[in-house]
Write a protein that holds these residues in place. Structure first.
Motif, short mmCIF file in Angstrom:
data_model
loop_
_atom_site.label_atom_id
_atom_site.label_comp_id
_atom_site.label_asym_id
_atom_site.label_seq_id
_atom_site.Cartn_x
_atom_site.Cartn_y
_atom_site.Cartn_z
N GLU A 188 0.84 -1.21 0.00
CA GLU A 188 0.00 0.00 0.00
C GLU A 188 0.87 1.26 0.00
OE1 GLU A 188 -4.02 -1.60 2.28
OE2 GLU A 188 -2.64 -0.28 3.35
N SER A 191 2.16 1.81 -3.37
CA SER A 191 1.21 2.37 -4.33
C SER A 191 1.02 3.86 -4.06
CB SER A 191 -0.13 1.62 -4.28
OG SER A 191 -0.82 1.98 -3.11
N ILE A 192 1.06 4.26 -2.79
CA ILE A 192 0.95 5.70 -2.49
C ILE A 192 2.21 6.44 -2.93
CG2 ILE A 192 0.98 7.32 -0.54
CD1 ILE A 192 -1.28 5.76 0.63
N ASP A 193 3.36 5.77 -2.81
CA ASP A 193 4.62 6.40 -3.24
C ASP A 193 4.68 6.52 -4.76
OD1 ASP A 193 5.55 6.81 -0.74
OD2 ASP A 193 6.81 5.03 -0.65
N GLY A 194 3.72 5.94 -5.45
CA GLY A 194 3.66 6.12 -6.89
C GLY A 194 4.11 4.92 -7.69
N ALA A 195 4.35 3.78 -7.04
CA ALA A 195 4.82 2.62 -7.78
C ALA A 195 3.64 1.88 -8.40
CB ALA A 195 5.57 1.68 -6.84
N GLY A 196 3.81 1.46 -9.64
CA GLY A 196 2.77 0.67 -10.31
C GLY A 196 2.97 -0.80 -9.99
N ARG A 199 6.69 -2.23 -10.77
CA ARG A 199 7.73 -1.71 -9.86
C ARG A 199 7.54 -2.32 -8.47
NH1 ARG A 199 11.39 2.48 -9.74
NH2 ARG A 199 10.71 3.25 -11.75
N ALA B 52 -6.95 8.38 0.82
CA ALA B 52 -5.67 7.98 0.22
C ALA B 52 -5.87 7.19 -1.07
CB ALA B 52 -4.88 7.13 1.21
N LEU B 54 -6.86 3.93 -0.90
CA LEU B 54 -6.60 2.52 -0.59
C LEU B 54 -7.90 1.74 -0.38
CD1 LEU B 54 -3.62 3.03 1.88
CD2 LEU B 54 -3.50 2.28 -0.49
N PRO B 74 -4.05 5.79 -5.93
CA PRO B 74 -3.33 6.55 -4.89
C PRO B 74 -2.21 7.41 -5.49
CG PRO B 74 -3.68 4.31 -4.16
CD PRO B 74 -4.19 4.38 -5.56
N ARG B 75 -1.48 6.85 -6.45
CA ARG B 75 -0.32 7.62 -6.93
C ARG B 75 -0.72 8.85 -7.73
NH1 ARG B 75 2.98 4.62 -11.70
NH2 ARG B 75 1.29 3.49 -12.68
N ILE B 79 -0.70 12.51 -2.90
CA ILE B 79 -0.76 12.51 -1.45
C ILE B 79 0.44 11.72 -0.92
CG2 ILE B 79 -3.23 12.71 -1.00
CD1 ILE B 79 -2.90 9.47 -1.06
N MET B 81 1.50 9.36 2.64
CA MET B 81 0.87 8.80 3.85
C MET B 81 1.93 8.18 4.74
SD MET B 81 -2.45 6.39 3.98
CE MET B 81 -2.93 5.46 5.41
N PHE B 100 12.65 6.14 -2.93
CA PHE B 100 11.70 5.29 -3.67
C PHE B 100 10.58 6.08 -4.37
CE2 PHE B 100 8.11 2.40 -4.16
CZ PHE B 100 8.70 1.34 -4.81
N PRO B 101 9.91 7.02 -3.66
CA PRO B 101 8.86 7.76 -4.35
C PRO B 101 9.40 8.57 -5.54
CG PRO B 101 8.77 8.16 -1.99
CD PRO B 101 10.02 7.40 -2.24
N LYS B 103 11.95 7.70 -7.50
CA LYS B 103 12.16 6.75 -8.60
C LYS B 103 10.82 6.36 -9.20
CE LYS B 103 16.32 4.72 -6.64
NZ LYS B 103 16.79 3.66 -5.77
N ALA B 104 9.84 6.08 -8.31
CA ALA B 104 8.54 5.62 -8.80
C ALA B 104 7.86 6.70 -9.64
CB ALA B 104 7.65 5.23 -7.62
N GLN B 105 8.13 7.95 -9.30
CA GLN B 105 7.48 9.03 -10.05
C GLN B 105 8.39 9.57 -11.14
OE1 GLN B 105 5.27 11.67 -7.47
NE2 GLN B 105 3.90 9.92 -7.45
N LYS B 106 9.46 8.83 -11.41
CA LYS B 106 10.38 9.14 -12.51
C LYS B 106 10.94 10.57 -12.43
CE LYS B 106 8.71 5.57 -15.52
NZ LYS B 106 7.54 5.03 -14.81
N ARG B 152 8.75 14.09 -2.00
CA ARG B 152 8.25 14.52 -3.32
C ARG B 152 7.25 15.66 -3.20
NH1 ARG B 152 3.42 11.21 -4.17
NH2 ARG B 152 3.31 9.86 -2.37
#
Lengths: 291, 348
Positions: A188, A191-196, A199, B52, B54, B74-75, B79, B81, B100-101, B103-106, B152
């Motif tokens: 969870e 997913s909030i951090d933006g990972a699909g 990833r 959020a 979820l 969520p992404r 937000i 959390m 990590f966030p 990288k995940a958000q490029k 971020r």
């Protein structure tokens, strides 16, 4: 009876079991491997490393070693990928999850010989239901259909797939246990951090499952490397030794071919390999251990 | 910064059963620190998880920055959390957890180090970047979770009981740090807690929830001094507000307002004969448990809270004249238990 005596009595069956069924044959195998023991002969002389020297020069041993490696690597790759996918599918509750879990576990619960005999019929050159379906769908003409167990590559592929069919449930159960140990907040948070999905899978879920995957892989490698039931029932090592693996070669040489010493040497050849694999896997599992 | 709004938000987990969250409509102010306060099972965490992304709401709308976000993942909601368990990635170092966030958000790779160091510096964990989460204390983990949340620069912060895993001493200092942190970043924050002290100390406003329903939204002073119903009156404050029933009304007064009569000269007040049954000594204060003696409220259990500066002599078994200032009395309708207008009290 004192506690100490009671303890010894309770403990004795396990000790006896290990000594008689594992310890004694193992010591005997080591002795044979360094001797010239043969079935039907009473002579017994220690010959040092002669048996190992001779099997290393034998082309059928080299072929069997190569086959064992191909068999193990391919089977494990398929098993780990499939069981990871299955464990993901079976993790979330759905209507008939219990039934699906039971069905998936069945190949592991059923006796291996029965299951493999079933597969032998399915892959038979005349009665194969797979061939029948392929002909019915016009992929092949009658009489030109593939001989699943009669052509070297197809025979190896068949042996690998049947072995996977048997091992996937076991590996899936281990993976499910591993997945359920990951707190649900972690994916969870990802997913909030933006990972699909991908990833999360490759950067979070799989790395967190590394210890449990190592355990599944370790068991899988040991089961595959030492398995001879599937090979023996399906192809007996054929055609042209194309599916001969070390355990089936050891059986063929030592028991069927009467050369106990060479058979024992072939079996023992597996021990250092498996010990090394086990050591390496346990190290990986330990290093990746999470909180 | 953004405003979070919910309109008639409802979550029913099992059809036919009472909803975990029922028709909740509320809106934050820009940059506000809003606290969801309620006992276990009040729906506060479910409400936060719906914001959020979820949990999927059964009905109602969620708006962030004026835009309906129900259908967004969520992404996509911009937000961040912080979970109760912090949910740090155990196999990644602190640096990689915070990065990590990004990288995940490029976010371009060359910006990672600067941003991670900025977030880590803000929370004073710059020296821990090479460690794994298992090598950190509870307080350090909480900071890493916060750093991962701010790195971020999200539009909204959601915090789910982030202090509940800390020991009492650390919790007090972490609370203060969190307040300072909110002041410095100024991002709209929604904070879930069941701890009324945290809610009172940190919240700009408090949303009191019970059984999935909003009972009151107001500043800490509002909800404490002017509770909207008997639930809020008794949930906030320790010991809780005294409630006495009289015909169609419930009268409430805080234990600290129920004082020895001779200490309340002048002002209009209501007098009671009070028999002390039991005294709790808490250092800075004494809590008296006793009962009113008199026609209407015979044996009614009442609690009084006396500061240590007040004279001694209120021992178990003694009977005294106690009183409450009229201005400290709160009235609730006996049927609805909702706040009612002040009225004469003819029981005297």
């Amino acid at each position: 009876m004192s506690n100490r005596q009671l303890g010894a009595v309770m403990f004795a069956p396990a000790v006896l079991f290990i000594i008689l069924l594992i310890g004694f044959p193992f010591v005997l195998a080591v002795l044979y491997a360094f001797s010239d023991a043969r079935i039907g002969s009473t002579g017994f002389h220690l010959v040092g490393l002669e048996n190992f020297r001779s099997i290393l020069q034998s082309p059928s041993f080299r072929k069997a070693l190569q086959n064992s490696i191909v068999f193990t690597v391919c089977a494990q790759a398929i098993v780990i990928v499939c069981s990871t996918i299955l464990s993901m599918a079976l993790e979330k509750p759905f209507r008939v999850r219990g039934l699906v879990r039971l069905l998936i576990l069945l190949p592991w619960v059923a006796p291996v010989s029965l299951g493999t005999i079933g597969w032998k019929w399915i892959l038979d050159s005349i009665y194969s239901v797979i061939t029948w379906v392929l002909i019915w769908l016009h992929f092949y003409k009658p009489y030109s259909a593939p001989m699943w167990l009669g052509e070297p590559h197809l025979a190896m592929a068949s042996v690998i797939l049947v072995h996977c069919w048997r091992l996937i449930p076991f590996s899936t159960v281990i993976m499910l246990a591993g997945r359920s140990a990951i707190p649900k907040e972690i994916p969870e948070a990802a997913s909030i951090d933006g990972a699909g999905f991908w990833r999360t899978l490759f950067h979070i879920t799989i790395p967190m499952m590394t210890p449990i995957i190592s355990v599944a892989l370790l068991f899988g490698i040991v089961f595959t490397f030492t398995d001879m039931t599937v090979v023996y029932i399906l192809t007996a090592g054929g055609p042209f030794d194309s599916t001969q693996t070390l355990p089936s070669l050891a059986f063929a040489t030592g028991v069927q071919g009467s050369d106990l010493a060479a058979g024992a040497a072939i079996s023992l050849f597996l021990v250092p390999v498996l010990v090394a694999v086990a050591y390496f896997m346990l190290r990986v599992a330990h290093r990746a251990e999470v909180v | 910064m953004a405003v979070v709004e919910t309109r008639n938000l409802t979550k029913v987990f099992k059809e036919g059963e009472l909803g975990a969250v029922n028709k909740v409509s509320l809106a934050t102010h820009e940059g506000e620190f809003l606290v969801f306060l309620g006992p276990s099972g009040s729906g506060k965490t479910t409400l936060l998880r719906m914001i959020a992304g979820l949990e999927t709401p059964t009905s109602g709308e969620i708006l962030i920055g004026g835009q309906v976000v129900n259908h967004l993942t969520p992404r996509e909601r911009r937000i961040a959390m912080v979970f109760q368990s912090y949910a740090l990635y155990p196999h990644l170092s602190v640096y990689n957890n915070i990065a990590f966030p990004l990288k995940a958000q490029k976010v371009p790779r060359e910006q990672h180090r600067t941003k991670v160091e900025w977030a880590a510096g803000l929370l004073g964990i710059g020296k821990l970047l090479g460690r794994k989460p298992r090598e950190l204390s509870g307080g350090e983990r909480q900071r890493v979770a916060l750093a991962r949340a701010i790195v971020r620069e999200p539009a909204v912060f959601l915090l789910d009981e982030p202090l509940s895993n800390l020991d009492a001493k650390l919790r007090a200092s972490a609370r203060e740090e969190l307040e300072q942190f909110h002041k410095s970043v100024g991002t709209t924050t929604i904070y879930v807690t069941h701890d009324q002290v945290e809610a009172m100390a940190m919240g700009d406003r408090i949303v009191v929830l019970h059984q999935g329903v909003v009972r009151q939204i107001g500043t800490p002073k509002d909800v404490y001094e002017d509770p909207a119903d008997t639930f809020v009156a008794t949930f906030l404050g320790s010991p809780p507000m005294n409630l006495v029933e009289f015909s169609d009304v419930i009268v409430g007064f805080r234990p600290e307002s129920f004082l020895p009569a001779d200490l309340l000269p002048g002002a209009k007040h209501v007098r009671f004969r009070y028999k002390v049954n039991y005294v709790e000594y808490l250092g800075a204060e004494r809590v008296l448990y006793g009962a009113i003696e008199g026609r209407h409220f015979e044996s009614k259990e009442i609690i009084s809270r006396l500061s240590w500066t007040m004279p001694a002599g209120y021992d178990a078994g003694s009977v005294h004249d106690f009183s409450v200032a009229e201005s400290d009395l709160r009235f609730f309708d006996r049927k609805t238990e909702k706040r009612a207008d002040p009225r004469p009290y003819p029981w005297q």
